[in-house]
Design a protein around this motif. Structure first.
Motif: not given
Length: 504
Positions: A152-160
């Motif tokens: 799993k991967y996430r963005c620093r914006c915590n939106e994706q």
């Protein structure tokens, strides 16, 4: 009306020749009918000799069916003065295996065995000198559980949040892979191994499963591949010449066994199947619906009835079937039957003078082959056909209509139009062997797993027989890989099949 010698137009002469040939065939058939009627009337007084001859023929046919080997080869005549015994055939040597991987295994002596038994000194390696041999072995089928960890991967914006894609699945959330489902289908419909036997083989390899689970996998896989199957069925009917044949199939639905029929329609590189509950003209129409061209068939009446009601369907008939009937008659009348067989053999010998077009042949090369075949048929085959027609008309009324030879001659004359169609169309073959070859796998499968348990089972069988046999005809080395590719491509384009949770 103009006299024949006064006509100079080539096209008109061709039309006249065609009309004369049709008239000759019609008169020969009428002559044969009158002779047969004459023989029937003569036999109406129960001539004991004629009855005895017919009984002797039936007895010879029964003996051949029980005791003789199944073969359509004619016995070779022994040449005079050739009494010298032939030498036994020697071995043909090892078969080349270019497709097998090669693994090198080094064999060395143990330390304690490296002592010379004569002088006691230590043995040393002789450079690169080795004694080399080959051995073919088998590495058994291995089943394993693959644990897929999708990162799993996430963005620093915590939106994706995104997850890496996993393997293609034919059943969403299912435990078995597409390759496993293809393996089961390949084992059953290509290698003719029933599901229960597969379950036992898998158990010996460490996998515990049931035949119902295996059926669920191939049933779903068939639904995914159904568009591919329908496309192949459409493509084969776009060919100008097709081969058609049928064989029976058992359906054991509702604890009752009923005889269904496997209909095969094949071209040079496609073989398609439909398993239907009838062998009628209606079923033939369903199988050949939309086809315009020449259909190579045997003498089954359903095709003939269909051709009469179809403007753009023309029937060609199989010389191999005619030859087979004369071979059956050879048990009692070898001389006359042998004459017919020899003439038919000549037709096939002429065909072998034409080279085959390879898979990489260009359109120009294929056209040259067609032109050569057309020329040879006009120059060499046409006189043989004329001789066969004259021979049939001459002997038809001279033999018993009920005898095998009488039936063989009648069969040939009845189908004469379709049997001679190849003279005017170089794309039409002499026989229907392509369809018979395409049905061999179906026949072997029918013997091994006794048909299907339901109507859906017949549909699944038709789909997989079509895909595997088409792969073989197209020169695919690994039909299983071909079907797996088609399935994964279909899943990528259309998605997996959604099923109840008890099938996952």
């Amino acid at each position: 009306m103009s006299r024949l010698e006064e006509i100079s137009d080539v096209k008109t002469l061709q039309q006249v020749a065609s009309h004369l040939e049709k008239s000759t065939v019609r008169l020969a058939k009428e002559n044969a009918r009158l002779r047969a009627e004459n023989t029937r009337l003569r036999c109406g007084n129960a001539d004991p000799q004629l009855e005895l001859d017919l009984l002797k023929e039936q007895l010879a046919a029964m003996k051949r069916e029980i005791f003789s080997e199944s073969s359509e080869r004619t016995p070779r005549e022994k040449k005079p003065g050739n009494d010298k015994p032939t030498e036994p055939r020697r071995g043909h040597g090892p078969t080349s295996q270019p497709n097998l991987p090669v693994e090198e295994v080094i064999h060395t002596l143990k330390e304690e065995d490296r002592t010379c038994p004569i002088c006691g000194e230590t043995l040393t390696e002789m450079g690169d000198q080795v004694d080399e041999s080959e051995e073919i072995t088998v590495v058994g089928v291995e089943y394993k559980i693959l644990k897929h960890r999708r990162q799993k991967y996430r963005c620093r914006c915590n939106e994706q949040v995104m997850t890496a894609p996993g393997p293609a699945k034919h059943i969403p959330g299912g435990r078995y892979s597409v390759d496993f489902a293809v393996h089961v289908a390949e084992q059953k419909y290509l290698d003719h191994l029933p599901l229960e036997r597969q379950v036992k083989a898998m158990s010996r390899a460490g996998l515990e499963t049931t035949s119902q689970t295996l059926w669920d996998q191939i049933n779903v896989l068939a639904r995914i591949l159904e568009p591919t199957y329908r496309t192949l069925c459409k493509m084969v009917l776009e060919s100008g010449v097709v081969f058609a044949d049928e064989t029976f199939w058992r359906n054991h639905e509702n604890s009752e066994t009923s005889r269904w029929w496997t209909w095969c329609v094949a071209s040079e590189d496609i073989a398609t199947y439909r398993i239907l509950n009838s062998r009628s003209q209606k079923a033939a129409r369903k199988v050949l619906s939309g086809f315009e061209g020449v259909a190579m068939t045997d003498g089954y009446t359903a095709y003939q009835s269909l051709a009469k009601s179809s403007v753009n369907l023309e029937l060609a008939h199989c010389w191999a079937h005619v030859r087979r009937k004369f071979l059956e008659a050879a048990d009692f009348n070898r001389e006359l039957s042998g004459q017919a067989v020899e003439l038919i053999n000549t037709l096939f010998k002429i065909e072998r003078e034409v080279p085959r077009a390879g898979p990489d042949a260009t359109d120009e090369e294929r056209q040259r082959i067609l032109d050569l075949r057309s020329r040879l048929r006009q120059e060499k085959s046409k006189p043989v056909i004329k001789e066969l027609l004259e021979w049939g008309g001459r002997h038809d009324g001279a033999v018993l209509p009920q005898s095998k030879l009488g039936k063989a001659i009648s069969y040939m004359l009845k189908l004469w139009k379709g049997l001679t169609l190849f003279l005017d169309n170089p794309r039409v073959p002499l026989d229907n062997n392509a369809a018979e070859r395409a049905l061999r796998g179906v026949v072997v499968g029918r013997k091994n797993h006794y048909g299907s348990k339901s109507k859906r089972g017949t549909e699944v069988a038709a789909i997989f027989y079509t895909l595997f046999e088409t792969a073989k005809l197209s020169g695919v080395d690994n039909p299983g890989a071909y079907v797996a590719f088609a399935a994964k491509r279909a899943i990528a384009d259309h998605g997996a099949v959604t099923l109840p949770s008890d099938l996952t």
